[in-house]
Design an enzyme around this catalytic site. Sequence first.
Site, PDB file in Angstrom:
ATOM      1  CG  ASP A 146       2.356 -20.655   9.965  1.00  0.00           C
ATOM      2  OD1 ASP A 146       2.548 -20.298   8.796  1.00  0.00           O
ATOM      3  OD2 ASP A 146       1.426 -20.226  10.663  1.00  0.00           O
ATOM      4  CG  HIS A 214       0.920 -17.502   7.383  1.00  0.00           C
ATOM      5  ND1 HIS A 214       0.669 -18.453   8.346  1.00  0.00           N
ATOM      6  CD2 HIS A 214      -0.262 -16.881   7.150  1.00  0.00           C
ATOM      7  CE1 HIS A 214      -0.613 -18.414   8.682  1.00  0.00           C
ATOM      8  NE2 HIS A 214      -1.206 -17.465   7.970  1.00  0.00           N
ATOM      9  CB  SER A 550      -3.578 -16.573   9.886  1.00  0.00           C
ATOM     10  OG  SER A 550      -3.869 -17.703   9.119  1.00  0.00           O
TER      11      SER A 550
END
Length: 766
Positions: A146, A214, A550
């Site tokens: 990520d 994220h 996600s």
Amino acid sequence: MDVCKLSFLSFLPFVFLSIAVVATGDELQTFIVHVQQQESHLVATADDRKAWYQTFLPEDGRMLHAYHHVTSGFAARLTQQELDAVSAMPGFVSAVPDQLHTLQTTHTPQFLGLGAPAPPPTHGNRGSSSYGGAGAGAGVIVGVIDTGVFPDHPSFSDAGMPPPPAKWKGRCDFNGGSVCNNKLIGARTFIANATNSSSSSYGQPLPPVDKVGHGTHTASTAAGAVVPGAHVLGQGLGVGAGIAPRAHVAVYKVCPNDSCAVSDILAGIDASVADGCDVISISIGSPPVPFHKNPVAIAALGATEKGVFVSMAAGNAGPNVSSVINDAPWILTVAASTMDRSIRTTVRLGNGLHFHGESLYQPNVNNSPNTFYPLVYAGASGKPFAELCGNGSLDGLDVRGKIVVCEFGAGPNLTITRITKGAVVQSAGGVGMILPNHFVQGYTTLAEAHVLPASHVDFVAGAAIMAYINSTANPVAQILPRGTILGTTPAPAMAFFSSRGPSIQSPGILKPDITGPGVNVLAAWPFQVGPPSAAPFFSGPTFNIISGTSMSTPHLSGVAAFIKSRHPNWSPAAIKSAIMTTADITDRSGNPILDEQQKPANFFVTGTGHVNPEKAAHPGLVYDIAPCDYIGYLCGMYTSQEVSVIARRPVNCSTVTVIPEHQLNYPSISVTFPQAYNSTTPVLVKRTAKNVGKVPSEYYAAVDMLDTTVTVRVFPSTLQFTEVNQEKDFTVVVWPGQGGARVVQGAVRWVSERHTVRSPVSITFA
């Protein structure tokens, strides 16, 4: 089921097809170069292999990544003329340009039936399980591919955590290397693509600090530590914990922002396998292309063959049909659905009607319940896309002191975020924003950290609000903060954005596989969200609530770690089967799971259903798949050359037992008939069930088919097991009939005293 062996010593390269960008002249461009070792030049060690790779390059410093474990070859910066020279060298097979892929909690553990997390252990209690019993990921390593990680967040505290298992071979690339601990055991950066040159130093790795959020969010969702007092702007207050809080976390930074180079993703996967990760979580989107042209799918197969479980996002292109990505059968493809929590703000209109919506920022701006503000529609300005409230779109429209209705949508350039809309309204003098859905978004609403009072409402509410605006000369409204509401219904329900099947690449495999919480998920975040003025009022660790596949993907990665800790010898396919065959097909009220339009969702939306972790840890039976079975499956779809690309070794399909798509020993069943199919000839679908429950045990077949024009039978109708890991074959016979629906769906269930093992059956008439 026969188990066959694969050789991983051959280095037949595979072809990566990507966006057709051609380098000309002396322009340097990143290429992924695939090479094949010659019999006269075999190398065994990673250093020797890298040195051999280097012989293809004109000078030092051109190589960005050398791949060793899940793919072959390297990524390098070359001019077109240099690439022409390299292509003439012995061992060269192919080279293609790099490409970019895009990125795609306090309550979810309880919503998933895992119980309430306990506070971290006190002194003298290190090593004891703090949540979910000994099976909450203990001894398992979750690798997260990520944007990096914010290591100082308490979600990565190692209180009560034992050291990582001896197999761990990774490292920590934060400055000084002392930031990592027994929870966050590794963190590395793999950003070396020329397109990201501002974030890269080619050979001098940057610290894997998350500047996006994220990666921190996904890592803490999968395996974050227990954190009391988690909240976002005062909402969602509770004890935060990942799904497998006893698991170790290793983070591989491959994305400097929301764009991630394939060459970097491959380097992250390659390293995570070498480091000893058990589960890999990837919330990044690969394009839906044939598997031999999909480098991430190929790398995922390499990881799976080495016993590593791979969980990936189904994509955020719903509700479009056949929009599912990451759809290879060796990948767990994860859809997104809601939970029973609303971060509620209520819109009250001057005509007395009120509608519930959501927003994280909830200041009490009304002096009394009777305070209303003028209500205006942003599209009234008449400017192109003014209804979306992009920058400058409200110029000339009097919105000062008013609540503005801004439509859902990102605009033609996909740059108008929902937070941006509120900022535009605020800068124009507006006091609030109502964000109504279009029809395609249906009833899915998102709680986000807006900068002013706001409410994201569903399509029906939005239509009523617009009708009210058009019905009166002086419309007024108010936005009332209602806080966090638990126990909302329906839940789970599918999110509008969650990508749908059927799979384009392999319609004989039912995709997505499973759904999990992916809407309004609370998890760790590197920085404060919401308006700056709110920061002094909300102290403590920073969290954020965001949505997407996600977010659902790391939930399932955590569930995989949860199962792996209880069953360390299970293969990735066995873990996947356990998750899929125990999934819930009803919501918390016992009704069918609904889609974004509040209509029953089919298997192309939900997969096998909503994950049930506790049941998945005790499935009774599993459908296992040996690595060689994937080769037989691929030989039923592609040429020998194309299969060799995927397998990373020479494959001659004429010597392989070909397995048609629907015959792969998959936990779900998908059969496609041509419209003119002879209805008197059935299709036989064979499966092999492995007993992983108690013995002796006896299972009885049950068939659930809603459309009577299709007939499904199971032979034999009873399976008896006297040993653990004993396997039994059975056949599902499908007669298509005539005059039925284009898609017919049902299920085959094996039922014992202790277990129900359910395989969805989808029959399509093409």
